[in-house]
Design an enzyme around this catalytic site. Structure first.
Site, mmCIF file in Angstrom:
data_model
loop_
_atom_site.group_PDB
_atom_site.id
_atom_site.type_symbol
_atom_site.label_atom_id
_atom_site.label_comp_id
_atom_site.label_asym_id
_atom_site.label_seq_id
_atom_site.Cartn_x
_atom_site.Cartn_y
_atom_site.Cartn_z
ATOM 1 N N ASP A 133 -25.870 32.048 -6.798
ATOM 2 C CA ASP A 133 -26.577 31.453 -7.923
ATOM 3 C C ASP A 133 -26.413 32.174 -9.260
ATOM 4 O OD1 ASP A 133 -28.222 29.346 -8.784
ATOM 5 O OD2 ASP A 133 -30.005 30.599 -8.724
ATOM 6 N N CYS A 191 -21.555 3.505 -6.667
ATOM 7 C CA CYS A 191 -23.004 3.806 -6.644
ATOM 8 C C CYS A 191 -23.441 4.460 -7.961
ATOM 9 C CB CYS A 191 -23.282 4.738 -5.468
ATOM 10 S SG CYS A 191 -24.978 5.321 -5.401
ATOM 11 N N CYS A 213 -33.525 17.726 -18.001
ATOM 12 C CA CYS A 213 -33.776 17.684 -16.548
ATOM 13 C C CYS A 213 -35.133 18.323 -16.210
ATOM 14 C CB CYS A 213 -32.628 18.418 -15.849
ATOM 15 S SG CYS A 213 -32.881 18.631 -14.079
ATOM 16 N N CYS A 247 -30.103 9.450 -3.137
ATOM 17 C CA CYS A 247 -28.674 9.439 -2.784
ATOM 18 C C CYS A 247 -28.501 8.949 -1.342
ATOM 19 C CB CYS A 247 -28.092 10.847 -2.946
ATOM 20 S SG CYS A 247 -26.355 10.926 -2.496
HETATM 21 C C1 B12 Z 1 -27.761 26.206 -14.409
HETATM 22 C C2 B12 Z 1 -28.078 25.574 -13.075
HETATM 23 C C3 B12 Z 1 -28.978 24.524 -13.071
HETATM 24 C C4 B12 Z 1 -29.422 23.817 -14.343
HETATM 25 C C5 B12 Z 1 -28.273 22.866 -14.777
HETATM 26 C C6 B12 Z 1 -27.831 21.901 -13.648
HETATM 27 C C7 B12 Z 1 -26.423 21.404 -13.744
HETATM 28 N N1 B12 Z 1 -26.199 20.238 -13.185
HETATM 29 O O1 B12 Z 1 -25.541 22.073 -14.279
HETATM 30 C C8 B12 Z 1 -30.736 23.135 -13.884
HETATM 31 C C9 B12 Z 1 -31.897 24.070 -14.156
HETATM 32 C C10 B12 Z 1 -31.032 21.781 -14.536
HETATM 33 C C11 B12 Z 1 -30.495 23.050 -12.382
HETATM 34 C C12 B12 Z 1 -31.131 22.139 -11.564
HETATM 35 C C13 B12 Z 1 -30.918 22.060 -10.203
HETATM 36 N N2 B12 Z 1 -30.231 22.929 -9.434
HETATM 37 CO CO1 B12 Z 1 -29.107 24.336 -10.163
HETATM 38 N N3 B12 Z 1 -27.858 25.653 -10.724
HETATM 39 C C14 B12 Z 1 -27.489 26.063 -11.887
HETATM 40 C C15 B12 Z 1 -26.407 27.138 -11.757
HETATM 41 C C16 B12 Z 1 -27.074 28.515 -11.902
HETATM 42 C C17 B12 Z 1 -25.243 27.010 -12.745
HETATM 43 C C18 B12 Z 1 -24.679 25.581 -12.858
HETATM 44 C C19 B12 Z 1 -23.799 25.397 -14.064
HETATM 45 O O2 B12 Z 1 -22.946 26.227 -14.338
HETATM 46 N N4 B12 Z 1 -24.030 24.307 -14.811
HETATM 47 C C20 B12 Z 1 -23.264 23.990 -15.963
HETATM 48 C C21 B12 Z 1 -22.512 22.682 -15.701
HETATM 49 C C22 B12 Z 1 -21.659 22.218 -16.880
HETATM 50 O O3 B12 Z 1 -21.655 23.016 -14.677
HETATM 51 P P1 B12 Z 1 -21.188 21.988 -13.567
HETATM 52 O O4 B12 Z 1 -22.023 20.775 -13.511
HETATM 53 O O5 B12 Z 1 -20.923 22.797 -12.347
HETATM 54 O O6 B12 Z 1 -19.854 21.626 -14.343
HETATM 55 C C23 B12 Z 1 -18.895 20.977 -13.694
HETATM 56 C C24 B12 Z 1 -18.983 19.503 -13.839
HETATM 57 O O7 B12 Z 1 -19.331 19.158 -15.161
HETATM 58 C C25 B12 Z 1 -17.559 19.218 -13.484
HETATM 59 N N5 B12 Z 1 -17.075 17.996 -14.050
HETATM 60 C C26 B12 Z 1 -16.960 17.635 -15.313
HETATM 61 N N6 B12 Z 1 -16.413 16.432 -15.398
HETATM 62 C C27 B12 Z 1 -16.165 16.032 -14.136
HETATM 63 C C28 B12 Z 1 -15.590 14.870 -13.640
HETATM 64 C C29 B12 Z 1 -15.436 14.740 -12.240
HETATM 65 C C30 B12 Z 1 -14.810 13.502 -11.726
HETATM 66 C C31 B12 Z 1 -15.870 15.779 -11.366
HETATM 67 C C32 B12 Z 1 -15.729 15.658 -9.905
HETATM 68 C C33 B12 Z 1 -16.463 16.942 -11.905
HETATM 69 C C34 B12 Z 1 -16.584 17.032 -13.268
HETATM 70 O O8 B12 Z 1 -16.797 20.282 -13.966
HETATM 71 C C35 B12 Z 1 -17.616 21.335 -14.363
HETATM 72 C C36 B12 Z 1 -17.115 22.663 -13.867
HETATM 73 O O9 B12 Z 1 -17.006 22.673 -12.470
HETATM 74 C C37 B12 Z 1 -25.901 26.865 -10.282
HETATM 75 C C38 B12 Z 1 -25.374 28.099 -9.545
HETATM 76 C C39 B12 Z 1 -23.969 28.471 -10.015
HETATM 77 N N7 B12 Z 1 -23.774 29.692 -10.415
HETATM 78 O O10 B12 Z 1 -23.076 27.627 -9.998
HETATM 79 C C40 B12 Z 1 -27.166 26.275 -9.611
HETATM 80 C C41 B12 Z 1 -26.969 25.179 -8.558
HETATM 81 C C42 B12 Z 1 -25.961 24.199 -9.077
HETATM 82 N N8 B12 Z 1 -28.271 24.522 -8.512
HETATM 83 C C43 B12 Z 1 -28.622 24.105 -7.336
HETATM 84 C C44 B12 Z 1 -29.798 23.346 -7.061
HETATM 85 C C45 B12 Z 1 -30.247 23.273 -5.623
HETATM 86 C C46 B12 Z 1 -30.484 22.703 -8.109
HETATM 87 C C47 B12 Z 1 -31.591 21.631 -7.980
HETATM 88 C C48 B12 Z 1 -31.364 20.648 -6.842
HETATM 89 C C49 B12 Z 1 -32.970 22.336 -7.831
HETATM 90 C C50 B12 Z 1 -34.172 21.389 -7.854
HETATM 91 N N9 B12 Z 1 -34.419 20.641 -6.806
HETATM 92 O O11 B12 Z 1 -34.921 21.356 -8.804
HETATM 93 C C51 B12 Z 1 -31.501 20.946 -9.373
HETATM 94 C C52 B12 Z 1 -30.525 19.753 -9.357
HETATM 95 C C53 B12 Z 1 -30.366 19.082 -10.696
HETATM 96 C C54 B12 Z 1 -28.976 18.492 -10.858
HETATM 97 N N10 B12 Z 1 -28.809 17.201 -10.633
HETATM 98 O O12 B12 Z 1 -28.028 19.253 -11.182
HETATM 99 C C55 B12 Z 1 -27.582 24.464 -6.276
HETATM 100 C C56 B12 Z 1 -26.783 23.207 -5.915
HETATM 101 C C57 B12 Z 1 -26.316 23.161 -4.468
HETATM 102 C C58 B12 Z 1 -25.477 21.918 -4.215
HETATM 103 N N11 B12 Z 1 -25.525 21.412 -2.995
HETATM 104 O O13 B12 Z 1 -24.802 21.427 -5.081
HETATM 105 C C59 B12 Z 1 -26.749 25.584 -7.050
HETATM 106 C C60 B12 Z 1 -25.255 25.630 -6.706
HETATM 107 C C61 B12 Z 1 -27.435 26.933 -6.719
HETATM 108 C C62 B12 Z 1 -27.056 27.477 -5.345
HETATM 109 N N12 B12 Z 1 -26.469 28.661 -5.301
HETATM 110 O O14 B12 Z 1 -27.266 26.837 -4.324
HETATM 111 N N13 B12 Z 1 -29.569 23.955 -11.972
HETATM 112 S S1 SF4 Z 2 -24.429 11.333 -6.128
HETATM 113 FE FE1 SF4 Z 2 -25.295 10.005 -4.508
HETATM 114 S S2 SF4 Z 2 -26.705 8.662 -5.655
HETATM 115 FE FE2 SF4 Z 2 -25.345 9.595 -7.176
HETATM 116 S S3 SF4 Z 2 -23.666 8.143 -7.424
HETATM 117 FE FE3 SF4 Z 2 -23.013 9.612 -5.864
HETATM 118 S S4 SF4 Z 2 -23.584 8.643 -3.921
HETATM 119 FE FE4 SF4 Z 2 -24.745 7.586 -5.513
HETATM 120 S S1 SF4 Z 3 -33.473 13.230 -11.164
HETATM 121 FE FE1 SF4 Z 3 -32.061 15.010 -11.043
HETATM 122 S S2 SF4 Z 3 -31.183 15.185 -13.111
HETATM 123 FE FE2 SF4 Z 3 -32.989 13.830 -13.256
HETATM 124 S S3 SF4 Z 3 -34.683 15.160 -13.811
HETATM 125 FE FE3 SF4 Z 3 -34.676 15.068 -11.567
HETATM 126 S S4 SF4 Z 3 -33.379 16.814 -10.893
HETATM 127 FE FE4 SF4 Z 3 -32.992 16.482 -13.094
#
Ligand code: B12
Ligand code: SF4
Ligand code: SF4
Length: 357
Positions: A133, A191, A213, A247
């Protein structure tokens, strides 16, 4: 000379340590650096300043460990696929599933260090760096490359059979582990459930605007929460699971799932907290109640801020006596909290809006 470690030996060692998922990939520069920089430029990280630091390591994980060759990625299941979305009991605030058991940082790190120690004993010259993380690496991207799942439109890593309720962790190593991970295809298809269900419209396909979020707002954001998000928070006191609950890959499956078991450390100790209780907590109460859980990340003031908003949402949606009086009394008491002007101003504002409604 030590024999080379194989991908299969790593998989067995990880299984032995109780990880539901494991995979190996070569360390390589991120293919998503441009998207990441654009995400930061647009301010989608909100006040999480740490995400804007060490961007060159994020884009090139090899910088975290000199001469790193491979990444071993693991997944720890914290909730099994099931029928979901039971809301909170009246008067309670919901806790996201990931925070209901023991702190995953500790649970995962300990076992990753055991893995490093075992590999280090067999390969004395090798170096290791475990991360969970907090290190500046894009864990989901590396885990996808190691074959643990695909990145869904909600940006979470999803395994075709396990769903997405699992944590990620990993080890960078100088060991050269021959690997051939099979990448998991994107099963999101047409989806859009997560995008449609997100109460704050934080999701666009494959990107989350963290500044909108609920997970960010309730756990990471230390400043007052913009009132435009108050109602959308519903009963979420800590984190949010909506984009995972809806999902289809997290819904129950008829057939037996032969991989991965829930790790015992994540057996939920609480799924919600009593709002009036939280509003009455002292710092000592908070520490005692949340000891060993990842929920200690939020300060007392943040938890009470969240509790005030959820209490006001509960009153707004209509609740019966004696709960109604108890919640109103707790919010009114918070208006007199002179030591914490931000909380008392919020309480006064919530009362004013409730009176208007
Ligand atoms: C900061 C962070 C958050 C932030 C930002 C979330 C986000 N989506 O980035 C906040 C506080 C909102 C958050 C929330 C949550 N988080 Co969080 N978070 C992190 C953390 C520390 C860094 C993520 C990061 O760098 N974000 C910045 C964005 C830009 O990065 P990214 O989405 O990975 O970026 C990629 C995409 O944009 C992708 N991309 C761009 N364009 C496209 C196009 C395509 C086609 C594809 C495939 C990809 C793609 O490329 C980018 C680089 O890889 C990670 C741990 C880590 N070090 O990775 C945990 C992590 C992602 N979190 C986690 C969890 C569990 C959560 C929550 C579920 C917690 C909760 N229940 O409240 C929520 C889920 C919300 C959500 N839908 O993301 C887990 C996810 C596990 C998993 N199965 O994926 C992680 C990995 C922690 C862990 N070690 O387990 N989180
Ligand atoms: S992440 Fe899950 S809910 Fe979201 S588009 Fe993909 S299959 Fe549907
Ligand atoms: S549904 Fe997912 S992205 Fe939206 S507020 Fe909740 S955790 Fe964040």
């Amino acid at each position: 000379m030590n024999a080379r470690v194989t991908e299969q030996q790593i998989a067995e060692a990880c299984r032995g340590l109780g990880f539901a998922l494991a995979g190996v990939c070569d360390v390589r520069p991120s293919a998503r650096g441009a998207e990441y920089r654009e995400w930061l430029r647009a301010g989608r990280h909100g006040l999480m300043a740490y995400l804007a630091r060490n961007t060159s390591i994020r884009e090139n994980p090899a910088e975290l460990l000199p001469d790193a060759r491979c990444a071993i990625m693991v997944g720890d299941l914290y909730h099994e696929r099931s029928e979901s979305r039971p809301g909170a009991e009246p008067g309670k605030g919901l806790i996201a599933r990931y925070a209901r058991g023991r702190d995953y940082h500790k649970v995962l790190k300990k076992r990753l260090h055991a893995l490093c120690d075992a590999l280090g004993a067999q390969h004395p010259g090798a170096a290791f760096r475990a991360f969970v993380d907090t290190a500046p690496v894009m864990e989901r991207e590396i885990a996808q490359l190691a074959g643990l799942g695909w990145i869904g439109k909600n940006t979470l890593l999803i395994h075709p059979r396990l769903g997405s309720f699992f944590f990620l962790g990993g080890v960078l190593t100088t060991l050269d582990i021959p690997n051939n991970p099979s990448l998991v295809a994107d099963h999101c298809g047409t989806c859009t459930r997560c995008i449609d269900a997100c109460p704050t419209q934080a999701i666009s396909p494959y990107s989350v605007d963290a500044s909108r979020c609920i997970s960010y707002l309730t756990i990471e954001h230390r400043a007052p929460i913009d009132p435009v998000f108050h109602e959308a928070m519903g009963s979420w006191l800590y984190g949010c699971d909506i984009c995972q609950e809806v999902c289809p890959h997290n819904s129950p499956r008829a057939e037996h799932i032969d991989v991965g078991r829930l790790h015992e450390a994540y057996a939920p100790t609480r799924r919600e907290l009593d709002l009036v209780e939280v509003l009455n907590w002292t710092e000592e109460d908070r520490r005692g109640a949340l000891a060993g859980s990842a929920m200690t990340r939020a300060t007392l003031e943040m938890l009470q801020r969240n509790a005030l908003i959820v209490a006001s949402n509960t009153l707004r949606s209509g609740c019966v006596e004696p709960l109604r009086s108890k919640l109103l009394e707790a919010i009114t008491r918070a208006t007199r909290d002179e030591a914490r002007p931000a909380l008392s101003a919020l309480a006064a504002e919530l009362l004013r809006r409730l009176a208007e409604a």
